[in-house]
Write a protein that holds these residues in place. Structure first.
Motif, PDB file in Angstrom:
ATOM      1  N   ALA A 158      66.884 -84.827  65.658  1.00 31.97           N
ATOM      2  CA  ALA A 158      65.698 -83.967  65.597  1.00 31.97           C
ATOM      3  C   ALA A 158      65.219 -83.829  64.156  1.00 31.97           C
ATOM      4  O   ALA A 158      64.003 -83.821  63.892  1.00 31.97           O
ATOM      5  N   MET A 159      66.153 -83.734  63.223  1.00 26.93           N
ATOM      6  CA  MET A 159      65.792 -83.640  61.811  1.00 26.93           C
ATOM      7  C   MET A 159      65.169 -84.943  61.320  1.00 26.93           C
ATOM      8  O   MET A 159      64.240 -84.931  60.500  1.00 26.93           O
ATOM      9  N   LEU A 160      65.660 -86.072  61.826  1.00 30.28           N
ATOM     10  CA  LEU A 160      65.067 -87.357  61.468  1.00 30.28           C
ATOM     11  C   LEU A 160      63.649 -87.476  62.017  1.00 30.28           C
ATOM     12  O   LEU A 160      62.780 -88.087  61.379  1.00 30.28           O
ATOM     13  N   ALA A 161      63.413 -86.887  63.184  1.00 28.94           N
ATOM     14  CA  ALA A 161      62.058 -86.898  63.743  1.00 28.94           C
ATOM     15  C   ALA A 161      61.100 -86.173  62.801  1.00 28.94           C
ATOM     16  O   ALA A 161      59.951 -86.597  62.612  1.00 28.94           O
ATOM     17  N   GLU A 192      56.170 -92.439  61.005  1.00 28.49           N
ATOM     18  CA  GLU A 192      55.516 -93.146  62.099  1.00 28.49           C
ATOM     19  C   GLU A 192      55.662 -92.372  63.411  1.00 28.49           C
ATOM     20  O   GLU A 192      56.760 -91.921  63.751  1.00 28.49           O
ATOM     21  N   ASP A 193      54.569 -92.237  64.141  1.00 30.85           N
ATOM     22  CA  ASP A 193      54.600 -91.504  65.410  1.00 30.85           C
ATOM     23  C   ASP A 193      55.611 -92.108  66.379  1.00 30.85           C
ATOM     24  O   ASP A 193      56.290 -91.390  67.113  1.00 30.85           O
ATOM     25  N   GLU A 194      55.692 -93.436  66.380  1.00 29.46           N
ATOM     26  CA  GLU A 194      56.625 -94.116  67.278  1.00 29.46           C
ATOM     27  C   GLU A 194      58.074 -93.722  66.976  1.00 29.46           C
ATOM     28  O   GLU A 194      58.890 -93.530  67.884  1.00 29.46           O
ATOM     29  N   ASP A 195      58.380 -93.602  65.677  1.00 29.68           N
ATOM     30  CA  ASP A 195      59.744 -93.223  65.281  1.00 29.68           C
ATOM     31  C   ASP A 195      60.032 -91.775  65.654  1.00 29.68           C
ATOM     32  O   ASP A 195      61.127 -91.451  66.117  1.00 29.68           O
ATOM     33  N   VAL A 196      59.054 -90.902  65.448  1.00 29.08           N
ATOM     34  CA  VAL A 196      59.215 -89.491  65.817  1.00 29.08           C
ATOM     35  C   VAL A 196      59.542 -89.380  67.297  1.00 29.08           C
ATOM     36  O   VAL A 196      60.502 -88.705  67.698  1.00 29.08           O
ATOM     37  N   ALA A 197      58.761 -90.076  68.119  1.00 25.39           N
ATOM     38  CA  ALA A 197      58.965 -90.032  69.565  1.00 25.39           C
ATOM     39  C   ALA A 197      60.328 -90.589  69.942  1.00 25.39           C
ATOM     40  O   ALA A 197      61.026 -90.027  70.800  1.00 25.39           O
ATOM     41  N   TYR A 198      60.729 -91.666  69.282  1.00 24.28           N
ATOM     42  CA  TYR A 198      62.000 -92.296  69.640  1.00 24.28           C
ATOM     43  C   TYR A 198      63.187 -91.405  69.288  1.00 24.28           C
ATOM     44  O   TYR A 198      64.136 -91.290  70.073  1.00 24.28           O
ATOM     45  N   PHE A 199      63.148 -90.784  68.123  1.00 18.80           N
ATOM     46  CA  PHE A 199      64.247 -89.900  67.733  1.00 18.80           C
ATOM     47  C   PHE A 199      64.385 -88.738  68.719  1.00 18.80           C
ATOM     48  O   PHE A 199      65.493 -88.366  69.107  1.00 18.80           O
ATOM     49  N   LEU A 200      63.264 -88.174  69.122  1.00 17.23           N
ATOM     50  CA  LEU A 200      63.302 -87.052  70.063  1.00 17.23           C
ATOM     51  C   LEU A 200      63.775 -87.504  71.443  1.00 17.23           C
ATOM     52  O   LEU A 200      64.541 -86.793  72.113  1.00 17.23           O
ATOM     53  N   GLU A 201      63.335 -88.683  71.870  1.00 16.05           N
ATOM     54  CA  GLU A 201      63.775 -89.218  73.168  1.00 16.05           C
ATOM     55  C   GLU A 201      65.280 -89.497  73.162  1.00 16.05           C
ATOM     56  O   GLU A 201      65.978 -89.228  74.158  1.00 16.05           O
ATOM     57  N   THR A 202      65.778 -90.018  72.048  1.00 15.29           N
ATOM     58  CA  THR A 202      67.204 -90.321  71.956  1.00 15.29           C
ATOM     59  C   THR A 202      68.027 -89.036  71.966  1.00 15.29           C
ATOM     60  O   THR A 202      69.091 -88.971  72.601  1.00 15.29           O
ATOM     61  N   ALA A 203      67.541 -88.027  71.273  1.00 20.24           N
ATOM     62  CA  ALA A 203      68.230 -86.728  71.289  1.00 20.24           C
ATOM     63  C   ALA A 203      68.279 -86.176  72.708  1.00 20.24           C
ATOM     64  O   ALA A 203      69.305 -85.638  73.146  1.00 20.24           O
ATOM     65  N   MET A 211      65.143-100.909  64.337  1.00 20.96           N
ATOM     66  CA  MET A 211      64.677 -99.799  63.504  1.00 20.96           C
ATOM     67  C   MET A 211      65.421 -99.764  62.176  1.00 20.96           C
ATOM     68  O   MET A 211      64.821 -99.570  61.114  1.00 20.96           O
ATOM     69  N   MET A 212      66.739 -99.962  62.231  1.00 16.34           N
ATOM     70  CA  MET A 212      67.539 -99.920  61.013  1.00 16.34           C
ATOM     71  C   MET A 212      67.114-101.021  60.052  1.00 16.34           C
ATOM     72  O   MET A 212      66.987-100.796  58.841  1.00 16.34           O
TER      73      MET A 212
END
Length: 230
Positions: free
Chosen positions: A56-59, A64-75, A178-179
């Motif tokens: 969530a902190m990484l989001a 990038e919006d895509e990264d924000v969404a992915y971090f939240l989805e993974t959490a 991503m990495m």
């Protein structure tokens, strides 16, 4: 630069040590004592709660919006899949409310979580991601390696099935992409990224050892004093 291929090669020793650890092999053949698995699951629940917070902190740190969404989805995936497995497992292992209230993270679990927060607060998004990627990646590889295992213990089979799933494999491929992208961002220090990744691989191995010995703080003090005397 394929950062992931390079660090995977450099950390091969830790990956092999994790796969061959008696705790992991005990899950595979069903011989692991349930009390040790119970200890592991309590420590892993502590780790995952902080892992989820870091995502969530990484989001919040991502551009990038895509990264924000992915971090939240993974959490959210961790909350629904992995932590749900923990909750159902706690019931089968008869984990009491008192045990949960009195829970204390073992030294290895505490140190691992502290390392991930340190990477987040002192580095870039690439530094933080390099510190958290080894966990899901290693588990996915262990899951694949144990696909044909027949532990004969329901809890151990569920654990293997979760990490051996094709969904998990697809997730890890996405995370490696991503990495690699984060590693190529201007201003990153590849040496530092590699160091974060390596430390997490070491702590992954330590997590198995911690669970195998049911490590506590008193035990850690004794071992350090004994090493000093020697």
């Amino acid at each position: 630069m394929d950062f992931c291929k390079e660090v995977r090669k450099q950390t091969e020793y830790y990956w092999e040590a994790s796969l061959k650890h008696p705790f992991v092999q005990g899950i595979a053949d069903g011989t692991l004592e349930l009390e040790k698995f119970k200890f592991y699951m309590l420590q892993d629940a502590y780790y995952l709660k902080h892992y989820m917070k870091l995502l969530a902190m990484l989001a919040a740190k991502a551009n990038e919006d895509e990264d924000v969404a992915y971090f939240l989805e993974t959490a959210n995936f961790i909350r629904e899949a992995e932590l749900e497995l923990h909750r159902s497992t706690f019931k089968e292992l008869h984990v009491t409310p008192e045990e949960i209230r009195n829970f204390q993270p073992a030294p290895a679990a505490y140190n691992y979580v502290s390392h991930m927060y340190q990477a987040f607060y002192t580095g870039s998004i690439a530094d933080a991601y390099a510190a958290i990627l080894p966990c899901p990646w290693l588990y996915q590889e262990i899951g694949v390696a144990l696909r044909k295992a027949t532990p004969g213990v329901k809890l151990y089979q569920q654990w293997i099935d979760l990490y051996a799933s094709t969904e998990m494999e697809e997730t890890i491929e996405k995370q490696k992409e991503m990495m690699n992208r984060f590693a190529q961002m201007p201003g990153n220090n590849e040496r530092e990224l590699t160091a974060h990744f390596k430390r997490s691989c070491y702590y992954e191995w330590q997590f198995w050892e911690m669970s195998w010995t049911c490590q506590d703080w008193q035990q850690e003090v004794y071992m350090n004093e004994h090493a000093t005397i020697l």
